[in-house]
Design a protein around this motif. Structure first.
Motif, PDB file in Angstrom:
ATOM      1  N   UNK A 135       0.830  -1.203   0.000  1.00  0.00           N
ATOM      2  CA  UNK A 135       0.000   0.000   0.000  1.00  0.00           C
ATOM      3  C   UNK A 135       0.868   1.259   0.000  1.00  0.00           C
ATOM      4  N   UNK A 136       1.915   1.271   0.793  1.00  0.00           N
ATOM      5  CA  UNK A 136       2.796   2.437   0.838  1.00  0.00           C
ATOM      6  C   UNK A 136       3.554   2.625  -0.473  1.00  0.00           C
ATOM      7  N   UNK A 137       3.818   1.531  -1.173  1.00  0.00           N
ATOM      8  CA  UNK A 137       4.536   1.633  -2.443  1.00  0.00           C
ATOM      9  C   UNK A 137       3.732   2.364  -3.515  1.00  0.00           C
ATOM     10  N   UNK A 138       2.442   2.551  -3.318  1.00  0.00           N
ATOM     11  CA  UNK A 138       1.648   3.349  -4.259  1.00  0.00           C
ATOM     12  C   UNK A 138       2.104   4.807  -4.275  1.00  0.00           C
ATOM     13  N   UNK A 139       2.591   5.297  -3.116  1.00  0.00           N
ATOM     14  CA  UNK A 139       2.951   6.713  -2.985  1.00  0.00           C
ATOM     15  C   UNK A 139       4.438   6.943  -2.768  1.00  0.00           C
ATOM     16  N   UNK A 140       5.172   5.885  -2.364  1.00  0.00           N
ATOM     17  CA  UNK A 140       6.549   6.082  -1.942  1.00  0.00           C
ATOM     18  C   UNK A 140       7.459   5.021  -2.557  1.00  0.00           C
ATOM     19  N   UNK A 141       8.745   5.350  -2.660  1.00  0.00           N
ATOM     20  CA  UNK A 141       9.784   4.387  -3.011  1.00  0.00           C
ATOM     21  C   UNK A 141      10.587   4.050  -1.763  1.00  0.00           C
ATOM     22  N   UNK A 142      11.202   2.856  -1.763  1.00  0.00           N
ATOM     23  CA  UNK A 142      11.898   2.372  -0.576  1.00  0.00           C
ATOM     24  C   UNK A 142      13.264   1.789  -0.919  1.00  0.00           C
ATOM     25  N   UNK A 253       8.418 -12.362   5.463  1.00  0.00           N
ATOM     26  CA  UNK A 253       9.581 -11.526   5.802  1.00  0.00           C
ATOM     27  C   UNK A 253       9.277 -10.060   5.521  1.00  0.00           C
ATOM     28  N   UNK A 254       9.747  -9.193   6.400  1.00  0.00           N
ATOM     29  CA  UNK A 254       9.488  -7.757   6.252  1.00  0.00           C
ATOM     30  C   UNK A 254      10.783  -6.987   6.452  1.00  0.00           C
ATOM     31  N   UNK A 255      10.884  -5.852   5.768  1.00  0.00           N
ATOM     32  CA  UNK A 255      12.092  -5.041   5.826  1.00  0.00           C
ATOM     33  C   UNK A 255      11.775  -3.605   6.222  1.00  0.00           C
ATOM     34  N   UNK A 269      19.892   6.443  -5.479  1.00  0.00           N
ATOM     35  CA  UNK A 269      21.066   6.974  -4.795  1.00  0.00           C
ATOM     36  C   UNK A 269      21.120   6.480  -3.350  1.00  0.00           C
ATOM     37  N   UNK A 270      19.976   6.457  -2.678  1.00  0.00           N
ATOM     38  CA  UNK A 270      19.937   5.970  -1.302  1.00  0.00           C
ATOM     39  C   UNK A 270      20.330   4.493  -1.245  1.00  0.00           C
ATOM     40  N   UNK A 271      19.790   3.706  -2.181  1.00  0.00           N
ATOM     41  CA  UNK A 271      20.081   2.272  -2.187  1.00  0.00           C
ATOM     42  C   UNK A 271      21.564   2.013  -2.410  1.00  0.00           C
ATOM     43  N   UNK A 272      22.174   2.721  -3.344  1.00  0.00           N
ATOM     44  CA  UNK A 272      23.594   2.506  -3.606  1.00  0.00           C
ATOM     45  C   UNK A 272      24.458   3.009  -2.457  1.00  0.00           C
ATOM     46  N   UNK A 273      24.045   4.094  -1.826  1.00  0.00           N
ATOM     47  CA  UNK A 273      24.774   4.584  -0.650  1.00  0.00           C
ATOM     48  C   UNK A 273      24.714   3.557   0.482  1.00  0.00           C
ATOM     49  N   UNK A 274      23.535   2.986   0.699  1.00  0.00           N
ATOM     50  CA  UNK A 274      23.396   1.961   1.737  1.00  0.00           C
ATOM     51  C   UNK A 274      24.228   0.727   1.410  1.00  0.00           C
ATOM     52  N   UNK A 275      24.203   0.304   0.149  1.00  0.00           N
ATOM     53  CA  UNK A 275      25.032  -0.837  -0.244  1.00  0.00           C
ATOM     54  C   UNK A 275      26.515  -0.574   0.012  1.00  0.00           C
ATOM     55  N   UNK A 276      26.929   0.668  -0.249  1.00  0.00           N
ATOM     56  CA  UNK A 276      28.333   1.028  -0.044  1.00  0.00           C
ATOM     57  C   UNK A 276      28.752   0.876   1.410  1.00  0.00           C
ATOM     58  N   UNK A 277      27.948   1.396   2.336  1.00  0.00           N
ATOM     59  CA  UNK A 277      28.330   1.326   3.756  1.00  0.00           C
ATOM     60  C   UNK A 277      28.129  -0.079   4.315  1.00  0.00           C
ATOM     61  N   UNK A 300      21.114  -3.679   0.318  1.00  0.00           N
ATOM     62  CA  UNK A 300      19.912  -2.856   0.216  1.00  0.00           C
ATOM     63  C   UNK A 300      19.198  -3.157  -1.091  1.00  0.00           C
ATOM     64  N   UNK A 301      17.887  -3.113  -1.055  1.00  0.00           N
ATOM     65  CA  UNK A 301      17.069  -3.425  -2.224  1.00  0.00           C
ATOM     66  C   UNK A 301      16.029  -2.325  -2.425  1.00  0.00           C
ATOM     67  N   UNK A 302      15.779  -1.972  -3.676  1.00  0.00           N
ATOM     68  CA  UNK A 302      14.756  -0.978  -4.002  1.00  0.00           C
ATOM     69  C   UNK A 302      13.410  -1.659  -4.176  1.00  0.00           C
ATOM     70  N   UNK A 303      12.429  -1.172  -3.439  1.00  0.00           N
ATOM     71  CA  UNK A 303      11.036  -1.602  -3.574  1.00  0.00           C
ATOM     72  C   UNK A 303      10.837  -3.125  -3.640  1.00  0.00           C
ATOM     73  N   UNK A 304      11.308  -3.852  -2.610  1.00  0.00           N
ATOM     74  CA  UNK A 304      11.059  -5.297  -2.591  1.00  0.00           C
ATOM     75  C   UNK A 304       9.582  -5.562  -2.344  1.00  0.00           C
TER      76      UNK A 304
END
Length: 310
Positions: A135-142, A253-255, A269-277, A300-304
């Motif tokens: 439901x949140x993915x309708x309005x937001x990216x993760x 499973x939930x993230x 950009x957020x996903x790649x930054x998280x993967x980096x750290x 990190x994964x985008x919109x699982x």
């Protein structure tokens, strides 16, 4: 000042797990710094990832991050100066901002306003124990960064154990409105009623402190919230215990993830930054600092796949 947390370590060893069947003892955290001078773990800018940030944010030079700094340690809470927001969520937001070459502009928010502020772009992102849902993915990216685990907390004298839906039948339960833990309990309650068991009585309050007052006074039998928060409270209060944990998705499973406005161009950009750290070990340092090693993700994964719709 510093808060001793030897007791906290033993509590997390029992409670901070990805599922009720498996638990791993975290590293000893030693002392937890709750002063305004956090000396956070920091990361270096990565030019190729910084270039992915939308131009308006790059030109501003800051990453505006919303978090609910309303007293939910070790996630986001006030330092001993009663104004600086600290915790694992601000620490991870700092690492991401560093990789993106941006100054972190951390904004405290209520849970409800957090979503509205991301949607209207007052905040670039939300770091606040936000679970990915369909439901949140309708309005937001993760962009994911932590496993989601919830805990059932009761007074020490209560003889309750929670492992499955029937265990909450007939109880009076406190839970945050609009949270994924509420959705799990509502599904469990429906299953119980279909099986002829007593319904759950739900109670809602405005702040975590209100739930704990209700728990101590006996107005509720159990409080259901994020496992990190409950484990921290059990350790420092000494009057309650955790009697069960479950994935934030129940049987799914939930993230936990950083949240941005849908299709605004920032999430990659957020996903790649998280993967980096994650890869360079700074992410692990932050989780160890707050005793949340058991909730680490390998990437990190985008919109699982998120929790199902209501």
């Amino acid at each position: 000042m510093r808060l001793r947390t030897l007791l906290l370590a033993s509590v997390f060893a029992l409670a901070a797990c990805g599922s009720p069947e498996a638990a791993t003892a975290p590293e000893q955290p030693g002392d937890v710094n709750i002063t305004a001078n956090q000396n956070r773990v920091r990361a270096q800018k990565v030019d190729a990832i910084a270039a992915l940030v939308p131009a308006d944010i790059r030109n501003r030079g800051s990453l505006v991050v919303g978090t609910t700094g309303n007293g939910t340690p070790p996630l986001s809470f006030r330092a001993d100066d009663d104004k600086t927001v600290i915790g694992v969520e601000p620490d991870l937001a700092q690492l991401v901002a560093d990789v993106l070459g941006l100054k972190l502009d951390l904004q405290a928010s209520s849970w409800e306003n957090l979503f509205l502020s991301v949607e209207n772009r007052q905040f670039d992102a939300g770091f606040s124990n936000i679970t990915v849902t369909e439901e949140r993915k309708d309005k937001y990216d993760f962009a994911t960064y932590r496993k989601d685990t919830i805990a059932f907390e009761v007074k020490n004298e209560k003889n309750i154990s929670v492992r499955e839906p029937k265990d909450i039948a007939g109880l009076t339960v406190g839970v945050g409105a609009g949270t994924n833990q509420e959705q799990i309990l509502l599904r469990w309650d429906q299953q119980n009623k279909a099986a002829g068991l007593a319904p759950v009585k739900f109670q809602y309050y405005q702040a975590t402190s209100d739930y704990y007052l209700a728990l101590q006074s006996g107005r509720i039998d159990a409080y259901v919230g994020p496992n990190p928060t409950s484990a921290y409270h059990v350790a420092v209060d000494g009057k309650t215990k955790i009697v069960g944990t479950v994935s934030g998705g129940g049987t799914i499973p939930a993230d936990i993830a950083a949240m941005t406005k849908k299709d605004d161009g920032l999430v990659k950009a957020l996903q790649q930054a998280l993967d980096t750290v994650i890869k360079n070990g700074q992410y692990a340092e932050v989780l160890k600092r707050w005793n949340l090693t058991s909730e680490a993700l390998p990437a990190s994964e985008v919109n699982p796949q998120g929790l199902p719709r209501k």
